[in-house]
Write a protein that holds these residues in place. Structure first.
Motif, PDB file in Angstrom:
ATOM      1  N   ASP A 179     -11.301  27.658  46.011  1.00 11.31           N
ATOM      2  CA  ASP A 179     -11.387  27.744  44.547  1.00 11.31           C
ATOM      3  C   ASP A 179     -11.749  26.395  43.930  1.00 11.31           C
ATOM      4  O   ASP A 179     -12.556  26.317  42.994  1.00 11.31           O
ATOM      5  CB  ASP A 179     -10.068  28.248  43.966  1.00 11.31           C
ATOM      6  CG  ASP A 179      -9.799  29.711  44.292  1.00 11.31           C
ATOM      7  OD1 ASP A 179     -10.782  30.450  44.511  1.00 11.31           O
ATOM      8  OD2 ASP A 179      -8.628  30.107  44.329  1.00 11.31           O
ATOM      9  N   LYS A 180     -11.168  25.328  44.464  1.00  3.31           N
ATOM     10  CA  LYS A 180     -11.471  23.996  43.935  1.00  3.31           C
ATOM     11  C   LYS A 180     -12.923  23.607  44.224  1.00  3.31           C
ATOM     12  O   LYS A 180     -13.581  22.981  43.389  1.00  3.31           O
ATOM     13  CB  LYS A 180     -10.517  22.962  44.522  1.00  3.31           C
ATOM     14  CG  LYS A 180      -9.079  23.099  44.031  1.00  3.31           C
ATOM     15  CD  LYS A 180      -8.174  22.043  44.652  1.00  3.31           C
ATOM     16  CE  LYS A 180      -6.746  22.188  44.159  1.00  3.31           C
ATOM     17  NZ  LYS A 180      -5.841  21.188  44.782  1.00  3.31           N
TER      18      LYS A 180
ATOM     19  N   ASP B  75     -15.054  25.479  41.815  1.00  2.00           N
ATOM     20  CA  ASP B  75     -14.830  25.044  40.427  1.00  2.00           C
ATOM     21  C   ASP B  75     -15.526  23.726  40.105  1.00  2.00           C
ATOM     22  O   ASP B  75     -15.642  23.352  38.931  1.00  2.00           O
ATOM     23  CB  ASP B  75     -13.329  24.900  40.145  1.00  2.00           C
ATOM     24  CG  ASP B  75     -12.647  26.245  39.928  1.00  2.00           C
ATOM     25  OD1 ASP B  75     -13.363  27.244  39.677  1.00  2.00           O
ATOM     26  OD2 ASP B  75     -11.409  26.308  40.012  1.00  2.00           O
TER      27      ASP B  75
ATOM     28  N   ARG C  99     -16.944  33.956  50.074  1.00  2.00           N
ATOM     29  CA  ARG C  99     -15.836  34.547  49.314  1.00  2.00           C
ATOM     30  C   ARG C  99     -16.054  36.041  49.044  1.00  2.00           C
ATOM     31  O   ARG C  99     -15.130  36.846  49.199  1.00  2.00           O
ATOM     32  CB  ARG C  99     -15.685  33.807  47.985  1.00  2.00           C
ATOM     33  CG  ARG C  99     -14.518  34.307  47.117  1.00  2.00           C
ATOM     34  CD  ARG C  99     -14.572  33.693  45.724  1.00  2.00           C
ATOM     35  NE  ARG C  99     -15.780  34.123  45.000  1.00  2.00           N
ATOM     36  CZ  ARG C  99     -16.185  33.594  43.847  1.00  2.00           C
ATOM     37  NH1 ARG C  99     -15.501  32.611  43.288  1.00  2.00           N
ATOM     38  NH2 ARG C  99     -17.279  34.036  43.252  1.00  2.00           N
TER      39      ARG C  99
END
Length: 210
Positions: free
Chosen positions: A63-64, A67, A98
């Motif tokens: 996720d990081k 992002d 993902r």
């Protein structure tokens, strides 16, 4: 006179010389996938600098990573070169990982390879590396180290295209996925050495390139 060897005998000789490699040389799936993009047109020393930057910034949390703005991603991967394009390719691959990879696992190797080739920045070599190390499919990677070694082994007189060499070898490629990934790793590690070990040998490919 040269001593003729087969693809399987080449694998056995490399394995005897170098031992098991246990590639891909990263610590997580996310790091492995990013590394497969960053290694394009550069060397691992530069990739390692970029991976270190990403580790500090994101810990390779998916996720990081996703992002990150493209500008931030470009700054972090700059040591690997071609960072403007590679930032786009990294994001595309991680997004597919993902959202799509679980479904793609069910596809045949041929269909899966086509899906991978449709991703931004994924060419023949990177698609095959993904097939080997992420999807654990038995496939052959005809990269530059391979081309150089096979030329030195008098396997062909004129340099073939990537797909010509790949298809020639895979005409009779009786390797498990583990053996196939080890074969690729061994060829690349041998290619980094200045060795005359294979002087006097000739590699006979499963299918002629002519």
């Amino acid at each position: 006179m040269y001593k003729e060897i087969t693809i399987k005998q080449l694998f056995e000789l490399l394995n005897k010389q170098l031992g098991r490699q246990n590639w891909w040389p990263t610590h997580s799936t996310e790091e492995m996938l990013v590394g497969m993009i960053l290694i394009q047109n550069t060397n691992w020393k530069n990739v390692d600098k970029s991976l270190s930057n990403l580790q500090k910034a994101t810990g390779f949390d998916l996720d990081k990573l996703l992002d990150l703005t493209l500008d931030d991603l470009r700054d972090l991967i700059q040591p690997s070169g071609f960072y403007k394009n590679k930032s786009i390719y990294v994001r595309s691959l991680l997004t597919a990982y993902r959202d799509e990879f679980n479904d793609w696992e069910k596809l045949s190797t041929q269909s899966l390879r086509k899906r991978l080739l449709n991703l931004k920045g994924i060419g023949n070599e990177t698609a095959d590396v993904l097939l080997l190390y992420y999807f654990h499919r038995s496939t052959f990677v005809a990269d530059n180290y391979c081309m150089r070694l096979f030329m030195n082994l008098h396997a062909f007189t004129e340099k073939p295209t990537y797909m010509q060499l790949k298809n020639s070898v895979q005409a009779d490629f009786d390797f498990t996925p583990d053996q196939a990934s080890e074969f690729h790793a061994l060829i690349d590690e041998f290619g980094k050495l200045k060795s005359d070990f294979f002087d006097g040998y000739q590699l006979v490919l499963p299918r002629s390139l002519t």
